[in-house]
Design a protein around this motif. Structure first.
Motif, PDB file in Angstrom:
ATOM      1  N   LEU A 127       0.870  -1.734  -0.050  1.00 22.73           N
ATOM      2  CA  LEU A 127      -0.368  -0.231   0.208  1.00 22.73           C
ATOM      3  C   LEU A 127       0.638   1.600   0.040  1.00 22.73           C
ATOM      4  CD1 LEU A 127      -2.254  -1.414   2.715  1.00 22.73           C
ATOM      5  CD2 LEU A 127      -2.794  -1.127   0.389  1.00 22.73           C
ATOM      6  N   GLU A 128       0.835   1.612  -1.394  1.00 26.26           N
ATOM      7  CA  GLU A 128       1.388   3.246  -1.490  1.00 26.26           C
ATOM      8  C   GLU A 128       2.895   3.379  -0.368  1.00 26.26           C
ATOM      9  OE1 GLU A 128      -1.081   6.479  -0.813  1.00 26.26           O
ATOM     10  OE2 GLU A 128      -3.125   4.990  -1.228  1.00 26.26           O
ATOM     11  N   PRO A 129       3.464   2.922  -0.797  1.00 31.98           N
ATOM     12  CA  PRO A 129       5.462   3.057   0.183  1.00 31.98           C
ATOM     13  C   PRO A 129       5.668   3.949   0.413  1.00 31.98           C
ATOM     14  CG  PRO A 129       5.062   1.130  -2.018  1.00 31.98           C
ATOM     15  CD  PRO A 129       3.782   1.607  -1.978  1.00 31.98           C
ATOM     16  N   ARG A 130       6.675   4.196   1.384  1.00 36.66           N
ATOM     17  CA  ARG A 130       7.098   6.013   1.407  1.00 36.66           C
ATOM     18  C   ARG A 130       8.294   5.851   0.955  1.00 36.66           C
ATOM     19  NH1 ARG A 130       6.854   4.690   7.576  1.00 36.66           N
ATOM     20  NH2 ARG A 130       4.210   5.466   7.915  1.00 36.66           N
ATOM     21  N   PRO A 131       8.478   6.909   0.346  1.00 32.17           N
ATOM     22  CA  PRO A 131       9.742   7.429  -0.309  1.00 32.17           C
ATOM     23  C   PRO A 131      11.185   6.068   0.281  1.00 32.17           C
ATOM     24  CG  PRO A 131       8.911   9.458   0.135  1.00 32.17           C
ATOM     25  CD  PRO A 131       8.289   8.196   1.085  1.00 32.17           C
ATOM     26  N   THR A 132      11.850   5.615   0.710  1.00 35.30           N
ATOM     27  CA  THR A 132      12.017   5.085   1.879  1.00 35.30           C
ATOM     28  C   THR A 132      11.969   3.651   1.215  1.00 35.30           C
ATOM     29  OG1 THR A 132      13.109   6.598   3.368  1.00 35.30           O
ATOM     30  CG2 THR A 132      13.828   4.309   3.236  1.00 35.30           C
ATOM     31  N   ALA A 133      11.239   3.692   0.724  1.00 35.16           N
ATOM     32  CA  ALA A 133      10.490   1.687   1.014  1.00 35.16           C
ATOM     33  C   ALA A 133      10.216   1.624  -0.134  1.00 35.16           C
ATOM     34  CB  ALA A 133       9.856   1.538   1.514  1.00 35.16           C
ATOM     35  N   GLN A 134       9.909   2.813  -0.846  1.00 29.92           N
ATOM     36  CA  GLN A 134      10.008   2.618  -2.324  1.00 29.92           C
ATOM     37  C   GLN A 134      11.596   2.577  -3.102  1.00 29.92           C
ATOM     38  OE1 GLN A 134       6.948   1.685  -4.557  1.00 29.92           O
ATOM     39  NE2 GLN A 134       8.804   1.153  -5.779  1.00 29.92           N
ATOM     40  N   ARG A 135      12.157   3.626  -3.097  1.00 31.73           N
ATOM     41  CA  ARG A 135      14.283   3.240  -2.497  1.00 31.73           C
ATOM     42  C   ARG A 135      13.902   1.649  -2.925  1.00 31.73           C
ATOM     43  NH1 ARG A 135      13.890   8.010  -0.956  1.00 31.73           N
ATOM     44  NH2 ARG A 135      14.951   7.681   0.984  1.00 31.73           N
ATOM     45  N   VAL A 136      14.037   1.584  -1.701  1.00 31.23           N
ATOM     46  CA  VAL A 136      14.892   0.001  -1.090  1.00 31.23           C
ATOM     47  C   VAL A 136      13.710  -1.340  -2.517  1.00 31.23           C
ATOM     48  CG1 VAL A 136      14.886  -2.072  -0.098  1.00 31.23           C
ATOM     49  CG2 VAL A 136      15.476   0.205   0.567  1.00 31.23           C
ATOM     50  N   LEU A 137      12.510  -1.105  -2.846  1.00 35.96           N
ATOM     51  CA  LEU A 137      11.810  -1.879  -3.861  1.00 35.96           C
ATOM     52  C   LEU A 137      12.767  -1.254  -4.626  1.00 35.96           C
ATOM     53  CD1 LEU A 137       8.323  -1.453  -2.602  1.00 35.96           C
ATOM     54  CD2 LEU A 137       9.361  -4.024  -2.850  1.00 35.96           C
ATOM     55  N   ASP A 138      12.613  -0.194  -5.699  1.00 35.50           N
ATOM     56  CA  ASP A 138      13.253   0.326  -6.461  1.00 35.50           C
ATOM     57  C   ASP A 138      14.649  -1.122  -6.481  1.00 35.50           C
ATOM     58  OD1 ASP A 138      10.881   1.004  -7.492  1.00 35.50           O
ATOM     59  OD2 ASP A 138      11.581   3.120  -6.964  1.00 35.50           O
ATOM     60  N   GLU A 139      15.651  -0.366  -6.063  1.00 40.84           N
ATOM     61  CA  GLU A 139      17.180  -0.389  -6.271  1.00 40.84           C
ATOM     62  C   GLU A 139      17.006  -2.315  -5.883  1.00 40.84           C
ATOM     63  OE1 GLU A 139      21.165  -0.204  -3.681  1.00 40.84           O
ATOM     64  OE2 GLU A 139      19.248   1.275  -2.982  1.00 40.84           O
ATOM     65  N   PHE A 140      16.310  -3.100  -5.224  1.00 37.46           N
ATOM     66  CA  PHE A 140      16.428  -4.709  -5.251  1.00 37.46           C
ATOM     67  C   PHE A 140      15.440  -4.900  -6.358  1.00 37.46           C
ATOM     68  CE2 PHE A 140      13.589  -8.515  -4.754  1.00 37.46           C
ATOM     69  CZ  PHE A 140      14.524  -9.044  -3.658  1.00 37.46           C
TER      70      PHE A 140
END
Length: 161
Positions: A127-140
């Motif tokens: 659900l609507e990841p926070r910017p930090t979580a989105q960065r981790v997902l994107d990098e992964f």
């Protein structure tokens, strides 16, 4: 569906669920196989741990025992999209710069039971990841996809944590 899956569905029509071969799935994002622990905290503050089976940019699939399923879905029964349980998830993902904790809110989308332990397979949608979580997902996912295209081997999409 392919013939094998259709035959299995016809042969097992009296069971409540079917496993569908990955080629039959119509997902918007690739699922990366995982084999690591994932932690949860429900709305009541209860904590539990399950096994992460796979992850995609928009969700994850886990396997857990009945006790963990009851923590994640305390009301039991059918999962209604309007009232589906929401949990905080945490999992350590391996990134090019080292391990990083993904902490993200997710909503339960389905619960399937199996005859063997651990009995429950659950799907969760982020659900609507926070910017930090989105960065981790994107990098992964960027690292996994780069590895996949560099080697040209589907084994690069398999990840263990």
């Amino acid at each position: 569906m392919n013939t094998t899956t259709s035959q299995r569905a016809a042969a097992g029509s009296n069971i409540a669920w079917q496993l569908v071969e990955r080629l039959d799935e119509h997902r918007g994002h690739p699922r990366l196989d995982m084999d690591c622990d994932v932690g949860f905290r429900n709305a009541s503050g209860q904590h539990c741990v399950a096994k992460l089976l796979n992850i995609s940019p928009d969700g994850m699939q886990i396997r857990c025992n009945v006790g963990t399923a009851q923590v994640l879905h305390p009301a039991g029964g059918k999962i209604c999209p309007q009232h589906a349980p929401i949990v905080q998830t945490e999992v350590a993902l391996v990134l090019p710069r080292g391990k990083s904790m993904l902490s993200i809110c997710a909503q339960l989308t389905y619960l399937t039971t199996l005859p063997e332990e651990p009995r429950c397979v659950m799907g969760l949608r982020f659900l609507e990841p926070r910017p930090t979580a989105q960065r981790v997902l994107d990098e992964f996912f960027a690292a996994r996809m780069a590895s996949f295209f560099d080697t040209g081997d589907k084994l690069a999409l398999s990840a263990t944590g």
